[in-house]
Design a protein around this motif. Structure first.
Motif, mmCIF file in Angstrom:
data_model
loop_
_atom_site.group_PDB
_atom_site.id
_atom_site.type_symbol
_atom_site.label_atom_id
_atom_site.label_comp_id
_atom_site.label_asym_id
_atom_site.label_seq_id
_atom_site.Cartn_x
_atom_site.Cartn_y
_atom_site.Cartn_z
ATOM 1 N N ILE A 73 -44.932 70.300 23.523
ATOM 2 C CA ILE A 73 -45.802 69.673 22.517
ATOM 3 C C ILE A 73 -45.602 68.162 22.470
ATOM 4 O O ILE A 73 -46.571 67.395 22.433
ATOM 5 C CB ILE A 73 -45.567 70.294 21.126
ATOM 6 N N ALA A 74 -44.352 67.713 22.488
ATOM 7 C CA ALA A 74 -44.095 66.267 22.435
ATOM 8 C C ALA A 74 -44.729 65.554 23.616
ATOM 9 O O ALA A 74 -45.328 64.480 23.464
ATOM 10 C CB ALA A 74 -42.586 66.006 22.392
ATOM 11 N N SER A 75 -44.628 66.149 24.783
ATOM 12 C CA SER A 75 -45.155 65.520 25.993
ATOM 13 C C SER A 75 -46.670 65.445 26.002
ATOM 14 O O SER A 75 -47.248 64.445 26.426
ATOM 15 C CB SER A 75 -44.675 66.276 27.230
ATOM 16 N N VAL A 76 -47.331 66.507 25.542
ATOM 17 C CA VAL A 76 -48.801 66.502 25.577
ATOM 18 C C VAL A 76 -49.356 65.399 24.675
ATOM 19 O O VAL A 76 -50.297 64.710 25.037
ATOM 20 C CB VAL A 76 -49.395 67.887 25.240
ATOM 21 N N PHE A 77 -48.745 65.193 23.524
ATOM 22 C CA PHE A 77 -49.260 64.165 22.622
ATOM 23 C C PHE A 77 -48.824 62.761 23.029
ATOM 24 O O PHE A 77 -49.421 61.783 22.610
ATOM 25 C CB PHE A 77 -48.901 64.481 21.166
ATOM 26 N N ASP A 78 -47.789 62.650 23.852
ATOM 27 C CA ASP A 78 -47.453 61.348 24.429
ATOM 28 C C ASP A 78 -48.447 61.005 25.527
ATOM 29 O O ASP A 78 -48.991 59.908 25.568
ATOM 30 C CB ASP A 78 -46.039 61.346 25.003
ATOM 31 N N TYR A 79 -48.709 61.957 26.418
ATOM 32 C CA TYR A 79 -49.588 61.701 27.557
ATOM 33 C C TYR A 79 -51.029 61.478 27.116
ATOM 34 O O TYR A 79 -51.710 60.595 27.629
ATOM 35 C CB TYR A 79 -49.502 62.863 28.543
#
Length: 136
Positions: A73-79
């Motif tokens: 989840i953290a990565s998807v919203f960073d990318y």
């Protein structure tokens, strides 16, 4: 061969990409998801080049390899940083404060919540794919 490359936010705030299903460990890291993916792709190139330069046969798992990136989840919203997390939470039917905690990383998220957020992301994609713009 198509295989998974997992993207996760580390406890130190950096991002990592790795291939859990391959015997050939290929990793990448960076301060952002984009940097981690770039580093991962560079690692893939280096591994393939090393086999070629050593004139060793390329393992079957690396022949014509393609990666399907999967995000925490953290990565998807960073990318995809253009997605407003608070507004998306409303769309997904998830508590906004909780989604912001998921985005920060380190907060436990159940499989049920993951599927709910994933389904909302897919609905957004379908909505965007179906729209048409007018030129004036």
């Amino acid at each position: 061969m198509r295989t998974v490359a997992l993207i996760e936010k580390g406890k130190d705030g950096t991002y990592g990409v790795y291939t859990p299903d391959l015997d050939s460990l290929i990793i990448g890291s960076g301060a952002t998801v984009a940097e981690a993916i770039s580093d991962f792709q560079n690692s893939v190139t280096e591994v393939l080049t090393a086999f070629k330069e050593a004139e060793e046969p390329l393992p079957e798992e690396l022949q014509d390899v393609e990666f399907e990136y999967r995000y925490d989840i953290a990565s998807v919203f960073d990318y995809y940083d253009y997605i407003n997390v608070t507004r998306f939470a409303v769309h997904a039917g998830v508590n906004a404060s909780l989604l912001r905690q998921y985005k920060s990383g380190g907060t436990y998220i159940s499989e049920k919540q993951v599927k709910k957020i994933e389904a909302a992301l897919h609905r957004c994609g379908e909505e965007l794919m179906s729209l048409s713009l007018l030129a004036r």
